[in-house]
Design a protein around this motif. Structure first.
Motif, PDB file in Angstrom:
ATOM      1  N   THR A 101      55.589 -26.998   7.121  1.00  0.00           N
ATOM      2  CA  THR A 101      55.861 -26.602   5.741  1.00  0.00           C
ATOM      3  C   THR A 101      57.291 -26.089   5.595  1.00  0.00           C
ATOM      4  OG1 THR A 101      53.535 -26.021   5.389  1.00  0.00           O
ATOM      5  CG2 THR A 101      55.136 -25.109   3.844  1.00  0.00           C
ATOM      6  N   ALA A 102      57.738 -25.297   6.567  1.00  0.00           N
ATOM      7  CA  ALA A 102      59.109 -24.781   6.534  1.00  0.00           C
ATOM      8  C   ALA A 102      60.109 -25.928   6.583  1.00  0.00           C
ATOM      9  CB  ALA A 102      59.333 -23.823   7.700  1.00  0.00           C
ATOM     10  N   ALA A 104      59.575 -28.976   5.542  1.00  0.00           N
ATOM     11  CA  ALA A 104      59.509 -29.673   4.253  1.00  0.00           C
ATOM     12  C   ALA A 104      60.325 -28.929   3.207  1.00  0.00           C
ATOM     13  CB  ALA A 104      58.054 -29.804   3.805  1.00  0.00           C
ATOM     14  N   ARG A 105      60.237 -27.598   3.202  1.00  0.00           N
ATOM     15  CA  ARG A 105      61.014 -26.806   2.250  1.00  0.00           C
ATOM     16  C   ARG A 105      62.509 -27.005   2.467  1.00  0.00           C
ATOM     17  NH1 ARG A 105      57.367 -22.220   2.937  1.00  0.00           N
ATOM     18  NH2 ARG A 105      55.967 -22.104   1.150  1.00  0.00           N
ATOM     19  N   GLN A 106      62.911 -27.053   3.711  1.00  0.00           N
ATOM     20  CA  GLN A 106      64.325 -27.259   4.008  1.00  0.00           C
ATOM     21  C   GLN A 106      64.795 -28.614   3.499  1.00  0.00           C
ATOM     22  OE1 GLN A 106      64.556 -26.720   8.236  1.00  0.00           O
ATOM     23  NE2 GLN A 106      64.165 -24.515   8.140  1.00  0.00           N
ATOM     24  N   ALA A 107      63.935 -29.629   3.633  1.00  0.00           N
ATOM     25  CA  ALA A 107      64.283 -30.966   3.149  1.00  0.00           C
ATOM     26  C   ALA A 107      64.453 -30.959   1.637  1.00  0.00           C
ATOM     27  CB  ALA A 107      63.210 -31.967   3.562  1.00  0.00           C
ATOM     28  N   ILE A 108      63.531 -30.308   0.945  1.00  0.00           N
ATOM     29  CA  ILE A 108      63.630 -30.226  -0.513  1.00  0.00           C
ATOM     30  C   ILE A 108      64.869 -29.443  -0.916  1.00  0.00           C
ATOM     31  CG2 ILE A 108      62.516 -29.310  -2.583  1.00  0.00           C
ATOM     32  CD1 ILE A 108      59.828 -29.827  -1.222  1.00  0.00           C
ATOM     33  N   SER A 109      65.154 -28.379  -0.188  1.00  0.00           N
ATOM     34  CA  SER A 109      66.312 -27.550  -0.508  1.00  0.00           C
ATOM     35  C   SER A 109      67.607 -28.339  -0.398  1.00  0.00           C
ATOM     36  CB  SER A 109      66.358 -26.332   0.424  1.00  0.00           C
ATOM     37  OG  SER A 109      67.498 -25.538   0.172  1.00  0.00           O
ATOM     38  N   ARG A 110      67.722 -29.179   0.631  1.00  0.00           N
ATOM     39  CA  ARG A 110      68.944 -29.982   0.788  1.00  0.00           C
ATOM     40  C   ARG A 110      69.126 -30.942  -0.381  1.00  0.00           C
ATOM     41  NH1 ARG A 110      67.179 -29.835   6.264  1.00  0.00           N
ATOM     42  NH2 ARG A 110      66.080 -31.833   6.032  1.00  0.00           N
ATOM     43  N   VAL A 111      68.028 -31.550  -0.810  1.00  0.00           N
ATOM     44  CA  VAL A 111      68.116 -32.468  -1.951  1.00  0.00           C
ATOM     45  C   VAL A 111      68.492 -31.701  -3.214  1.00  0.00           C
ATOM     46  CG1 VAL A 111      66.821 -34.068  -3.404  1.00  0.00           C
ATOM     47  CG2 VAL A 111      66.483 -34.095  -0.930  1.00  0.00           C
TER      48      VAL A 111
END
Length: 289
Positions: A101-102, A104-111
């Motif tokens: 989950t962490a 995934a959050r990092q991936a969304i944050s980069r986008v």
């Protein structure tokens, strides 16, 4: 299940791109090929863009998608491999899910960070009539969600939530057995009246965005919008913050128990589904070019 990463609001360019580029549960290649059609339709839920704005948005989307495919999608392949390994090695645990989950959050944050400047430019260029339409659309959005998710009696909310979850799980595990269906129901019961906090927080976020839109011609607009899009958790209501923590904990617990109660056939079904999602990513033309 956890491959669907984004539930962001669709009121901005960021939300739309996150929804379409991170939603591996849908036809990824189709989304990439047809964003010029899909994105204006999604944004149209909240505002009516003119021809110039639609043309500008299409050009920006192509740039962002090229960046996203080249720099971000390879990491998703690794993430999916880790998910498959967790299932294959019977290592689906609360700790492992917290780690995924962490990531995934990092991936969304980069986008989100990459697209915020475009979102800022798009929203800053809206005229007063478009902002008024957005405000009215937000009101309607909240009214419809309250009617659907809050005004319904709580026992019915719980049953509906369980039904929706079973529907979401079926493409990943196939038909649930009796123990799994019971576990889904106890999960739904544990969330209680969370719909109220979720919608209240959604309305609060929309209100904060509209306040920012009223100041879109000032220097304060860009940093405020960046907070709204990139660090929206800093604006959560206290009630929703607690509800969100409970929701995440309950979701991890549910997934752990569902896998524990799964049959060999279900685990094989899940592995095959994850493999198909990975193939959808790896076969994108933008990765091969």
């Amino acid at each position: 299940m956890p491959v669907c990463l984004s539930n962001a609001l669709r009121c901005s360019l960021v939300a739309v791109v996150c929804a379409l580029t991170l939603a591996a549960c849908s036809r990824i290649d189709l989304a990439y090929r047809n964003l010029d059609t899909l994105v204006p339709w999604s944004l149209g839920d909240y505002l009516d863009m003119n021809r110039e704005q639609k043309s500008w948005l299409d050009q920006r989307l192509q740039q962002h998608l090229a960046w996203h495919c080249k720099t971000q999608l390879p990491g998703y392949l690794d993430w999916l491999d880790q998910m498959r390994a967790m299932v294959a090695n019977d290592q689906v645990s609360d700790q492992a899910l917290q780690q995924r989950t962490a990531e995934a959050r990092q991936a969304i944050s980069r986008v989100t960070e990459a697209i915020t400047p475009s979102a800022t430019e798009l929203l800053r260029g809206m005229d007063d009539q478009q902002v008024g339409e957005m405000r009215q659309a937000f009101r309607q959005d909240i009214q419809e969600r309250q009617a659907k998710y809050v005004e319904t009696p709580l026992p019915k909310q719980i049953q509906n939530r369980a039904t929706r979850m079973e529907k979401r799980l079926k493409p990943w595990l196939g038909e649930l057995n009796a123990a799994q269906r019971l576990r889904v129901m106890t999960w739904s019961q544990a969330l209680g009246d969370q719909n109220r906090q979720w919608i209240a927080n959604r309305a609060h976020w929309q209100q904060q965005l509209m306040l920012a839109m009223d100041q879109r011609a000032t220097p304060s607009f860009e940093p405020r919008l960046a907070q709204l899009l990139q660090r929206k958790e800093t604006l959560w209501t206290p009630e929703y913050r607690l509800a969100f923590q409970n929701t995440e904990q309950q979701a991890r617990s549910l997934l752990v128990d569902l896998i524990k109660d799964s049959s060999p056939a279900q685990r094989q079904f899940l592995q095959e589904r994850l493999a198909k999602v990975r193939t959808s990513f790896s076969e994108l033309k933008c990765l091969k070019s």
